[in-house]
Motif scaffolding. Structure first.
Motif, PDB file in Angstrom:
ATOM      1  N   ILE A   1      -0.476   4.557 -13.117  1.00 10.00           N
ATOM      2  CA  ILE A   1       0.543   4.145 -12.480  1.00 10.00           C
ATOM      3  C   ILE A   1       0.357   2.757 -11.915  1.00 10.00           C
ATOM      4  O   ILE A   1       1.195   1.812 -12.062  1.00 10.00           O
ATOM      5  CB  ILE A   1       1.280   5.178 -11.594  1.00 10.00           C
ATOM      6  CG1 ILE A   1       1.906   6.302 -12.064  1.00 10.00           C
ATOM      7  CG2 ILE A   1       2.259   4.536 -10.544  1.00 10.00           C
ATOM      8  CD1 ILE A   1       2.185   7.237 -11.257  1.00 10.00           C
ATOM      9  N   SER A   2      -0.832   2.744 -11.239  1.00 12.29           N
ATOM     10  CA  SER A   2      -1.122   1.419 -10.546  1.00 12.29           C
ATOM     11  C   SER A   2      -1.403   0.075 -11.501  1.00 12.29           C
ATOM     12  O   SER A   2      -0.922  -0.896 -11.528  1.00 12.29           O
ATOM     13  CB  SER A   2      -2.445   1.656  -9.685  1.00 12.29           C
ATOM     14  OG  SER A   2      -3.266   0.707  -9.663  1.00 12.29           O
ATOM     15  N   HIS A   3      -1.889   0.508 -12.616  1.00 10.23           N
ATOM     16  CA  HIS A   3      -1.942  -0.501 -13.784  1.00 10.23           C
ATOM     17  C   HIS A   3      -0.551  -0.752 -14.496  1.00 10.23           C
ATOM     18  O   HIS A   3      -0.294  -1.888 -14.730  1.00 10.23           O
ATOM     19  CB  HIS A   3      -2.520   0.243 -14.889  1.00 10.23           C
ATOM     20  CG  HIS A   3      -3.033  -0.913 -15.954  1.00 10.23           C
ATOM     21  ND1 HIS A   3      -4.080  -1.965 -15.554  1.00 10.23           N
ATOM     22  CD2 HIS A   3      -2.948  -0.942 -17.256  1.00 10.23           C
ATOM     23  CE1 HIS A   3      -4.162  -2.739 -16.698  1.00 10.23           C
ATOM     24  NE2 HIS A   3      -3.378  -2.129 -17.679  1.00 10.23           N
ATOM     25  N   LEU A   4       0.399   0.269 -14.636  1.00  6.66           N
ATOM     26  CA  LEU A   4       1.508   0.061 -15.093  1.00  6.66           C
ATOM     27  C   LEU A   4       2.189  -0.984 -14.182  1.00  6.66           C
ATOM     28  O   LEU A   4       3.017  -1.747 -14.576  1.00  6.66           O
ATOM     29  CB  LEU A   4       2.433   1.513 -15.383  1.00  6.66           C
ATOM     30  CG  LEU A   4       2.082   2.479 -16.401  1.00  6.66           C
ATOM     31  CD1 LEU A   4       2.653   3.700 -16.241  1.00  6.66           C
ATOM     32  CD2 LEU A   4       2.292   1.888 -17.735  1.00  6.66           C
ATOM     33  N   LYS A   5       2.172  -0.887 -12.986  1.00  6.75           N
ATOM     34  CA  LYS A   5       2.895  -1.758 -11.917  1.00  6.75           C
ATOM     35  C   LYS A   5       2.687  -3.348 -12.294  1.00  6.75           C
ATOM     36  O   LYS A   5       3.238  -4.310 -11.742  1.00  6.75           O
ATOM     37  CB  LYS A   5       2.255  -1.795 -10.534  1.00  6.75           C
ATOM     38  CG  LYS A   5       2.918  -0.406 -10.160  1.00  6.75           C
ATOM     39  CD  LYS A   5       2.658  -0.265  -8.572  1.00  6.75           C
ATOM     40  CE  LYS A   5       3.154   0.883  -7.952  1.00  6.75           C
ATOM     41  NZ  LYS A   5       2.661   1.345  -6.376  1.00  6.75           N
ATOM     42  N   ASN A   6       1.388  -3.797 -13.017  1.00 12.96           N
ATOM     43  CA  ASN A   6       1.509  -5.035 -13.622  1.00 12.96           C
ATOM     44  C   ASN A   6       2.362  -5.551 -14.495  1.00 12.96           C
ATOM     45  O   ASN A   6       2.746  -6.665 -14.642  1.00 12.96           O
ATOM     46  CB  ASN A   6       0.081  -5.035 -14.123  1.00 12.96           C
ATOM     47  CG  ASN A   6      -1.043  -4.838 -13.465  1.00 12.96           C
ATOM     48  OD1 ASN A   6      -1.131  -5.349 -12.297  1.00 12.96           O
ATOM     49  ND2 ASN A   6      -2.187  -4.548 -13.916  1.00 12.96           N
ATOM     50  N   TYR A   7       3.099  -4.372 -14.939  1.00 16.10           N
ATOM     51  CA  TYR A   7       4.474  -4.761 -16.039  1.00 16.10           C
ATOM     52  C   TYR A   7       5.724  -4.576 -15.600  1.00 16.10           C
ATOM     53  O   TYR A   7       6.646  -4.743 -16.384  1.00 16.10           O
ATOM     54  CB  TYR A   7       3.941  -3.763 -17.268  1.00 16.10           C
ATOM     55  CG  TYR A   7       2.534  -4.310 -17.758  1.00 16.10           C
ATOM     56  CD1 TYR A   7       2.496  -5.525 -18.605  1.00 16.10           C
ATOM     57  CD2 TYR A   7       1.372  -3.449 -17.650  1.00 16.10           C
ATOM     58  CE1 TYR A   7       1.180  -5.981 -19.105  1.00 16.10           C
ATOM     59  CE2 TYR A   7       0.282  -3.920 -18.282  1.00 16.10           C
ATOM     60  CZ  TYR A   7       0.105  -5.157 -19.093  1.00 16.10           C
ATOM     61  OH  TYR A   7      -0.915  -5.637 -19.361  1.00 16.10           O
ATOM     62  N   GLY A   8       5.897  -3.809 -14.392  1.00 15.35           N
ATOM     63  CA  GLY A   8       7.140  -3.750 -13.946  1.00 15.35           C
ATOM     64  C   GLY A   8       7.277  -2.631 -12.990  1.00 15.35           C
ATOM     65  O   GLY A   8       6.368  -2.330 -12.201  1.00 15.35           O
ATOM     66  N   GLU A   9       8.424  -2.068 -12.626  1.00 16.63           N
ATOM     67  CA  GLU A   9       8.434  -1.106 -11.392  1.00 16.63           C
ATOM     68  C   GLU A   9       8.445   0.260 -12.183  1.00 16.63           C
ATOM     69  O   GLU A   9       9.077   0.665 -13.080  1.00 16.63           O
ATOM     70  CB  GLU A   9      10.113  -1.341 -10.804  1.00 16.63           C
ATOM     71  CG  GLU A   9      10.359  -0.632  -9.778  1.00 16.63           C
ATOM     72  CD  GLU A   9      11.955  -0.379  -9.430  1.00 16.63           C
ATOM     73  OE1 GLU A   9      12.361   0.346  -8.528  1.00 16.63           O
ATOM     74  OE2 GLU A   9      12.551  -1.201 -10.071  1.00 16.63           O
TER      75      GLU A   9
END
Ligand SMILES: O=c1[nH]c(=O)n([C@H]2C[C@H](O)[C@@H](COP(=O)(O)O)O2)cc1CO
Length: 134
Positions: free
Chosen positions: A23-31
């Motif tokens: 999830i923390s990595h996904l936050k680089n790409y959006g909400e």
């Protein structure tokens, strides 16, 4: 970009720490709409099952993409993927180990990737979002 991350809760919490890292990595790409899935101290008791279902459906509808970790088998994750497919959302599933359900890896509308390490899954996620940015 609104991201619906799907991962096991009642199916088993053994990967919760990994979900948090994803999830923390996904936050680089959006909400990330479903950040609670990575919470180590997740409290389900505060809301009813109906509220959980309806809130998650609203987030699923609002999402632009579904990212699911399907390593730990979970009825809820399978349900969300099925509902997301009906809504024609782009769906990317990730799993460790040799195989996941044929109903996931055998579905041509779902992109399924095998990984072993956190670094590997992060790299695969980067590849997915690079495609979105084209
Ligand atoms: O408390 C919850 N909160 C919640 O958001 N969910 C949703 C999000 C997860 O992607 C999925 C997990 O399903 P399950 O609990 O069957 O493993 O269902 C599921 C539960 C409990 O079933």
């Amino acid at each position: 970009m609104k991201i619906y991350f799907s991962g096991s809760i009642r199916g088993g919490r053994q990967d919760a720490q990994l979900y948090q890292e994803i999830i923390s990595h996904l936050k680089n790409y959006g909400e990330v709409l479903t950040e609670h899935i990575g919470q180590m101290d997740l409290q389900e008791d505060a809301i009813t099952d109906i509220e959980i279902h309806n809130q998650d459906m609203a987030w699923l509808i609002a999402s632009d993409v579904i990212i699911a970790d399907v390593t730990v088998p979970s009825l809820g994750v399978g349900y969300e993927i099925g509902r997301g497919l009906e809504m024609k959302k782009p769906i990317y599933c990730f799993h460790r180990g040799e195989k996941t359900s044929a109903m996931i890896s055998g579905c041509k509308e779902i992109s399924t990737y095998k990984y072993e390490t956190l670094e590997e899954v992060k790299g695969l996620i980067d590849g997915v979002f690079e495609k979105f940015q084209d």
